[in-house]
Motif scaffolding. Sequence first.
Motif, PDB file in Angstrom:
ATOM      1  N   VAL A  20     -47.601  14.767  19.618  1.00  0.00           N
ATOM      2  CA  VAL A  20     -48.248  15.954  19.039  1.00  0.00           C
ATOM      3  C   VAL A  20     -49.761  15.799  19.117  1.00  0.00           C
ATOM      4  N   SER A  21     -50.447  16.936  19.091  1.00  0.00           N
ATOM      5  CA  SER A  21     -51.907  16.903  19.050  1.00  0.00           C
ATOM      6  C   SER A  21     -52.437  18.237  18.547  1.00  0.00           C
ATOM      7  N   GLN A  22     -53.665  18.209  18.089  1.00  0.00           N
ATOM      8  CA  GLN A  22     -54.368  19.435  17.712  1.00  0.00           C
ATOM      9  C   GLN A  22     -55.851  19.216  17.944  1.00  0.00           C
ATOM     10  N   THR A  23     -56.512  20.178  18.575  1.00  0.00           N
ATOM     11  CA  THR A  23     -57.970  20.116  18.639  1.00  0.00           C
ATOM     12  C   THR A  23     -58.517  20.459  17.259  1.00  0.00           C
ATOM     13  N   LYS A  24     -59.761  20.139  17.029  1.00  0.00           N
ATOM     14  CA  LYS A  24     -60.443  20.725  15.871  1.00  0.00           C
ATOM     15  C   LYS A  24     -60.334  22.240  15.985  1.00  0.00           C
TER      16      LYS A  24
END
Lengths: 386, 386
Positions: free
Chosen positions: B9-13
Motif C-alpha cells: 500500500v502507499s499514499q502520497t501526501k
Amino acid sequence: MRDVAIVGVSQTKFGELWEKSFRDLVVEAGIDAIRDANMNGEDIDAMYIGNMTGGLFVGQEHIGSLIAEHSGLTPIPATRVEAACASGGLALRQAIMAVASGYYDRVMAAGVEKMTDVVDATPAIAAAADREWEAQQGVTFPSLYAMMAKRHMYEYGTTREQIAGFAVLGHKNGALNPKAQFQREISVDAVLNSTKVASPLNILDCSPVSDGAAAIIVCPADEAHKYTDTPIYIRASTQASATISLHNRKSLTTIPSTIFAAKKAYDMANLTPKDMDMAEVHDCFSINGLIAIEDLGFFEKGKGGQAIEDGLIERDGDIAVNPSGGLKARGHPLGATGIAQAAEITWQLRQEAGKRQVSDATSGITLNIGGTGGTAAIHILSVDRK
Amino acid sequence: MRDVAIVGVSQTKFGELWEKSFRDLVVEAGIDAIRDANMNGEDIDAMYIGNMTGGLFVGQEHIGSLIAEHSGLTPIPATRVEAACASGGLALRQAIMAVASGYYDRVMAAGVEKMTDVVDATPAIAAAADREWEAQQGVTFPSLYAMMAKRHMYEYGTTREQIAGFAVLGHKNGALNPKAQFQREISVDAVLNSTKVASPLNILDCSPVSDGAAAIIVCPADEAHKYTDTPIYIRASTQASATISLHNRKSLTTIPSTIFAAKKAYDMANLTPKDMDMAEVHDCFSINGLIAIEDLGFFEKGKGGQAIEDGLIERDGDIAVNPSGGLKARGHPLGATGIAQAAEITWQLRQEAGKRQVSDATSGITLNIGGTGGTAAIHILSVDRK
C-alpha cells in the motif's frame, strides 16, 4: 475460472440522434439486451458501462449510478469503465471477469456515447491523446493517424487507393445494416476526392461523430442454455496497453498493444488467425483498419493494402472484416463501439445478420482500440454449430 | 473464487500540490506500493485506476494508458474505473475480481485526482450529481448534503454541535497523520463559527479540494506470504447503486446503497458490525460521516450524533472511526479516497500507523461513497494476529 457466454445483445441505431439523450440511449440498449436474453431486469446482478467522456460531452460523470437509476436497476452494482474509444471493450472484459470470478452470475456490459450535444467534438476526443505532449501542441487524432498512414505508404508502398478501400468496404457492408449511421455505398474516387482533413486522410477516411449505445449480457457458460438456444462462447478476452503518446513508439506502422493482446488471445483460445471466419476491427480511420488486419495476423505486415485491393476481406473473401460496416459506416459512438463489435459477431454467429450475413462462420474476433493504440482489447467468440 | 490479500500500500501526501502533475502523483504512489510489496514493476500483471474526472480537471481521459506509459508498465492491461468519489473503491474491487477470477495474479489498484489545476472545482464535482435534474438547476454537493443534515436534525433531534463533532474528530486524528492535508486540531466552536456554505453546513464541515494519489497491490491470498509477513485479507468486497438524484430517494437520512452493500459485506465476511475494530468512512461532509456510522450498523439510526458527542468513535472508543483523519483532514482527492481508506486500514492492521495507531485491531471496514450515495463500495479487511 468459470467459462462465460453471451446470451443477449442489442444496439440502438447509431447516428446524429437529436431526439435521444445520453440516458435514453443506454436505457434503450439495456432493455433490448435483457429482452434478447429472455430475462427480466431483476435477473441482472451487476452492470458495467463503457463511456469515454461523458464529463466533456454532456457534463455527466458517475454514469453507473445514473444508468442504474434510469433503467430501474438499483441497487445492483453499476461501474463505469473508461479507456477512450476502447471503453466498450473493457466494459465487456470486466463483465466477463465478474462472472468468471464467481462474484456475479448475469452481468450486463453496455457502452454509450452522446457526442452531438457539443458544437465541436474535437477537444473532447483529443482527451484520449497525451494532453501535455500531444493535444496541447495542437495534434488531433486525424493528424496522428495521418502520420501513421504516411509512414505505412513510405515503408511498404501501400497506395492511397488501398487505404481508401477500407472505407469503401465499410460502406458496402454498412449499406446492408439497418442500424448503421451510413447506409450507402461509396467509391474509392469519392474517398480520394472528399475534403482533405490531414494529408493523406480525407473526410471519407474518418469515422463519424455519433450518438448511440449497445449492450451485451453474459452469464456462466454452463447456464447459458437457460436463456438462449445459441449461446456465443467467450473463447478469449485480452487487453494490453501501449504508450498513450505516438512519438514514444518504436514504429508508426504497427500497434504494439494489438500485437501483445492478439498473441494472448490466440493462446487463450487455442486458435490461430487462420481459424477466424470474421473480424470486427477498429477503423476509426481507414488506415487503422488496414493496420489491424496486419497486426491481428490475417496478413503479413505491409501486405494489408494488397489484401484490401484483392477483395480478401470482403464478406465472401478469406476473412470477412467489419461485416457490420465498421466504425466508418456503422458509426462510432466512442464508448459503445467495443460492445457493438461483439454484438455484431454474436448476430453473425447466430445467423441473425440479415442481408449482411457471413455464411458458415463459427468464430470471430473483435479488436477495440483506444487512442492511437494506447489500449487494445480483443475478444474471440465462437458458436457450437449443431 | 480465489481469496485475495493486500500485500502493498502507499499514499502520497494529500494537499494543494502545485509542484506535482496528475501523472507525477499516480506514478509516485504506484512505485511506493510496488516497493512496499517487495516487488519490481515487472511483477505487476494488470492495473486499475480510480479517477473521477480527469477530463474536466486536467483535460485528460484514457488514463490507464497514460499511467502505463509514465510508470513504464506497458504492455500490461491498464483500466480506468469511475464512480465519482467512489472511483477508488471500485478500482480496488476490480483488482480483487481480476485476481479472484484467475485472469491475473498481482494487480495494482491506484486512485488519483488533481483538482487544483482549475480555478473553480465546483462544476467538475457537480458532474457526480444528476446533470439534468440537479446540477443544471444549480444544486451543488454542499447544498445536497445540507438538506440531508437539516432532515437528520428534524427527524432525530441531532444537534448542530454533534454534526460538527465529526469534523473535529477528523482533525484530531489527522493531526497525527503526516500524509494528511490538515495536521491541526479544530474545535466545535471553530466549525460553528466558520464561513457558511449551505445552511446548516459551514466550511469546516466540508472536505477540502485536494491533489493526491494512493495505490494498493493485491495477489492471491495463498501467495501473499511471498511478499509480506503481514498479509491483509480481503474478507468482503461489495458495491451497490442508488438513484443518482437525491430527490428520488425515500429518505434523506439514510443512504440505501450503503445499507445494501453493508448487508452483503457482513454476510460475505461472516462478521457483524460489532466485530469491526475500526472504520474508514466517507465524510465528504460531516453529516455524511454521521450517517455512515448509523448505516454501517455501529449505532442505531438517529443515535449517531449522540455517539459522536459521547466519544464512542474516538480511537480509544467503541469503534475507531477515521483514524487517518478521514476525508475532512486527510484530504479528498476524489478518485484516490477509496484506495487511501483501504491503505489506512492496512497500515493500522499491520500496526504501522505511528502516532495514530489503534491498539489491538484485527479487522476494519471501509465505506467509499459516490455522489450523495448513488454508489457505495465497502471492503472488510482483517489480519491474522500471531
